[in-house]
Design an enzyme around this catalytic site. Structure first.
Site, PDB file in Angstrom:
ATOM      1  N   LEU A  21       0.818  -1.221   0.000  1.00  0.00           N
ATOM      2  CA  LEU A  21       0.000   0.000   0.000  1.00  0.00           C
ATOM      3  C   LEU A  21       0.845   1.262   0.000  1.00  0.00           C
ATOM      4  CD1 LEU A  21      -2.707  -1.032   2.646  1.00  0.00           C
ATOM      5  CD2 LEU A  21      -2.916  -1.060   0.148  1.00  0.00           C
ATOM      6  N   GLY A  22       2.044   1.180   0.525  1.00  0.00           N
ATOM      7  CA  GLY A  22       2.894   2.363   0.584  1.00  0.00           C
ATOM      8  C   GLY A  22       4.157   2.062   1.349  1.00  0.00           C
ATOM      9  N   GLY A  25      10.421   5.744   5.208  1.00  0.00           N
ATOM     10  CA  GLY A  25      11.830   5.588   5.509  1.00  0.00           C
ATOM     11  C   GLY A  25      12.140   4.397   6.382  1.00  0.00           C
ATOM     12  N   VAL A  29       3.979  -0.740   4.139  1.00  0.00           N
ATOM     13  CA  VAL A  29       2.666  -1.170   4.615  1.00  0.00           C
ATOM     14  C   VAL A  29       2.005  -2.026   3.545  1.00  0.00           C
ATOM     15  CG1 VAL A  29       0.392  -0.407   5.409  1.00  0.00           C
ATOM     16  CG2 VAL A  29       2.428   0.906   6.035  1.00  0.00           C
ATOM     17  N   ASP A 142       5.728  13.393  13.686  1.00  0.00           N
ATOM     18  CA  ASP A 142       5.818  13.208  12.233  1.00  0.00           C
ATOM     19  C   ASP A 142       4.473  13.472  11.561  1.00  0.00           C
ATOM     20  OD1 ASP A 142       7.336  12.747   9.975  1.00  0.00           O
ATOM     21  OD2 ASP A 142       6.972  10.588   9.961  1.00  0.00           O
TER      22      ASP A 142
END
Length: 571
Positions: A21-22, A25, A29, A142
């Site tokens: 999914l992505g 760093g 996922v 973050d």
């Protein structure tokens, strides 16, 4: 030897990977299937490059455990991605999370900036998530568009607590090492002050800036240039206006002590939803309905383009006699300025002009306002200065030293009023308090502090059907010039929600309801040395746009009804 990570691999004998999914760093996922519970989940794979030392690998493992622990504390929050478990498979940590169907804010922005309405929703969701995290002692560290998920069902969630710091955590990174995306970092983090809640709010400001503008304000071509921009440069001017721009600007304050906290940020966000340009079309459509006969007011409800506070951009059309009178006023201003008695001369002249134009402005008789003049036919033996007996001079209201109006509710607030829609309102509560309070947004506090105000009178009104709550603030300044400066510099901002102590309207405060998305209307007015602000809201906190004309009428009349004219000594 570590297994190759690809679709079809089963993690911990239970989670079958479906598709990536992505990636970031520290990991990647995946969408996965929980074959035990037969449900879809998201699984985060933590990367452990072979070149890492044993200590560095241990740090990554500790970080994964910490992320799961921190996020698990917030698993039931509607604006935080739920974390269910952390497992070790083939010596690699995997974090098991709820699957969100949708895409990140970062991917949304590829198609262009968000609307102001959607940005406000994002801001509300992230403030809610950060409040829960900070209350639990967790600083996210973050906050950025890639970690904000916009679900297909309308939910907005904050994800990835991978570098979050709990107040009991020990440092996991070497001194001087930066963890996070530099362009979204607060300046104090770059200066070595980490783990503070204020830094999350700065990162939220950068994220919201990018949401409305489509670009990151401090992103540069090189990491060094980006770091320099965060530390030393201001964000480029926003193209959006109103309360949302005020919120973003305040969040981007490089001094954490002057940055709004979450409660203050919510106040600014509430202000961004007061009547702005988005109501121009609706106001045009309701123009005919608003042109019904009104009680004497200084400014009617908006029926054309409006400023940030909802008032018309230009002066209303006036009949010729008044226009001529105003021209004469301009001439007299120059004449009386030379003579040194500008305030008294112009005030007396204006009172005479408007008292003679009752068809244009339904003003009270001259005996109730201004100078009462005795017969004009005096004998030649009577000195000219004794032809007028002054009971009250409106110019006295321009200076604190000459203004005898008590700073009390009975002197500055009407006991009741009726708006242009013939809805009657009765005062349910009032108070004299310091003009600056914690419930106000930072920009309102700054404005009032600069003006040097001391006390203010506040009041709440409810209509006879117990549907609409109107809040009024009357703030005396040192003089008319100070009040004008405050009025001209006021853009937007939350003055806080006032509620009656009991009865209709009190439940908004008693139950701590979320007023941030409710339809509301606000107006402001300057009269002599007084700054007056009113806000109207439905007690049931409706979000229906059809309520706006009724709220407009209530708030507009309230701001006109309040002020020193309520004091009998000024009539």
């Amino acid at each position: 030897m570590a297994q190759e990570t690809r679709p079809g691999r089963v993690i911990d004998g239970r989670y079958r990977l479906v598709r990536p999914l992505g990636a970031g760093g520290f990991g990647r996922v995946w969408e996965a299937r929980d074959e035990l519970l037969d449900i879809d989940v998201a699984v985060k794979e933590l990367w452990l490059p072979p070149a890492l030392s044993a200590d560095e690998q241990a740090e990554r493992l500790t970080r994964a455990t910490r992320e799961a622990r921190n996020a698990a504390q917030l698993r039931d929050h509607p604006n935080v991605v739920a974390v269910h478990d952390v497992v070790i498979d083939d010596e690699i940590p995997w974090i098991i999370m709820g699957l969100v169907t949708g895409k990140s804010l970062e991917k949304h922005l590829v198609d262009g900036p968000l609307s102001a309405e959607l940005t406000s929703r994002v801001a509300t969701a992230l403030l809610n998530a950060l409040e829960a995290a900070h209350d639990a002692g967790i600083v996210h560290r973050d906050v950025k568009p890639a970690n904000v998920l916009l679900a297909d069902n309308g939910d907005i969630l904050l994800a990835d607590f991978g570098i979050a710091v709990h107040h009991t955590d020990t440092a996991l990174t070497a001194t001087g090492m930066l963890i996070g995306s530099v362009e979204y970092m607060a300046p104090e983090r770059l200066n070595g002050h980490d783990g503070r809640a204020e830094s999350d709010l700065y990162s939220l400001g950068v994220t919201l800036y990018q949401a409305v503008e489509g670009v990151s304000p401090f992103r540069r071509d090189t990491p060094t240039a980006t770091l320099t921009a965060v530390l030393l440069e201001d964000a480029p001017p926003l193209t959006c206006t109103g309360g949302l721009a005020t919120l973003i600007t305040e969040l981007l304050n490089k001094d954490p002590a002057r940055r709004p906290d979450i409660a203050q940020a919510r106040g600014l966000l509430e202000a961004s939803r007061e009547p702005t340009k988005k109501f121009e079309k609706e106001s045009e459509q309701t123009k005919k309905a608003e042109e019904t006969p009104k009680r004497p007011t200084m400014v009617g409800p908006p029926s054309g383009p409006v400023k940030q506070d909802g008032r018309k951009k230009g002066p209303p059309k006036r009949p010729a006699p008044v226009a001529i009178a105003l021209g004469v006023v301009a001439v007299l201003i120059g004449w009386f300025a030379v003579r040194g008695d500008l305030a008294q001369g112009v005030s007396a002249f204006v009172d005479q002009v408007f008292s003679s134009n009752t068809t244009t402005r339904s003003a009270p008789p001259t005996t109730s306002r201004g100078t009462t003049t005795t017969t004009r036919r005096q004998t030649t033996t009577t000195p000219p200065r004794k032809t007028t007996t002054t009971t009250f001079n409106s110019a006295d209201l321009d200076q604190e030293s000459s203004d005898k109006t008590p700073v009390t509710a009975s002197a500055l607030l009407p006991s009741s009023f009726t708006d242009s829609k013939n809805v009657g309102y009765t005062r349910r509560g009032s108070d004299v308090r310091e003009c600056v309070s914690n419930y106000m947004s930072q920009d309102v506090r700054n404005l009032l502090l600069r003006s040097g105000c001391r006390n203010a009178v506040t009041g709440t009104y409810v209509d006879r059907s117990n549907q609409i709550l109107v809040m009024v603030w009357v703030v005396p300044m040192a003089d008319a010039k100070t009040a004008k400066t405050a009025y001209d510099n006021y853009d937007s901002g939350a003055w806080g929600i006032l509620c009656p102590q009991n009865g209709a309207g009190s439940e908004i405060c008693d139950n701590n309801k979320d007023t941030s998305r409710a339809m509301r209307s606000g107006y402001r007015l300057r009269t002599h040395r007084y700054l007056v602000k009113s806000t109207a809201v439905y007690i049931n906190l409706t979000r229906d746009n059809s309520a706006k004309p009724w709220l407009d009428a209530a708030a507009n009349e309230a701001v006109d009804a309040a002020g020193p004219k309520n004091y009998s000594g000024n009539r």
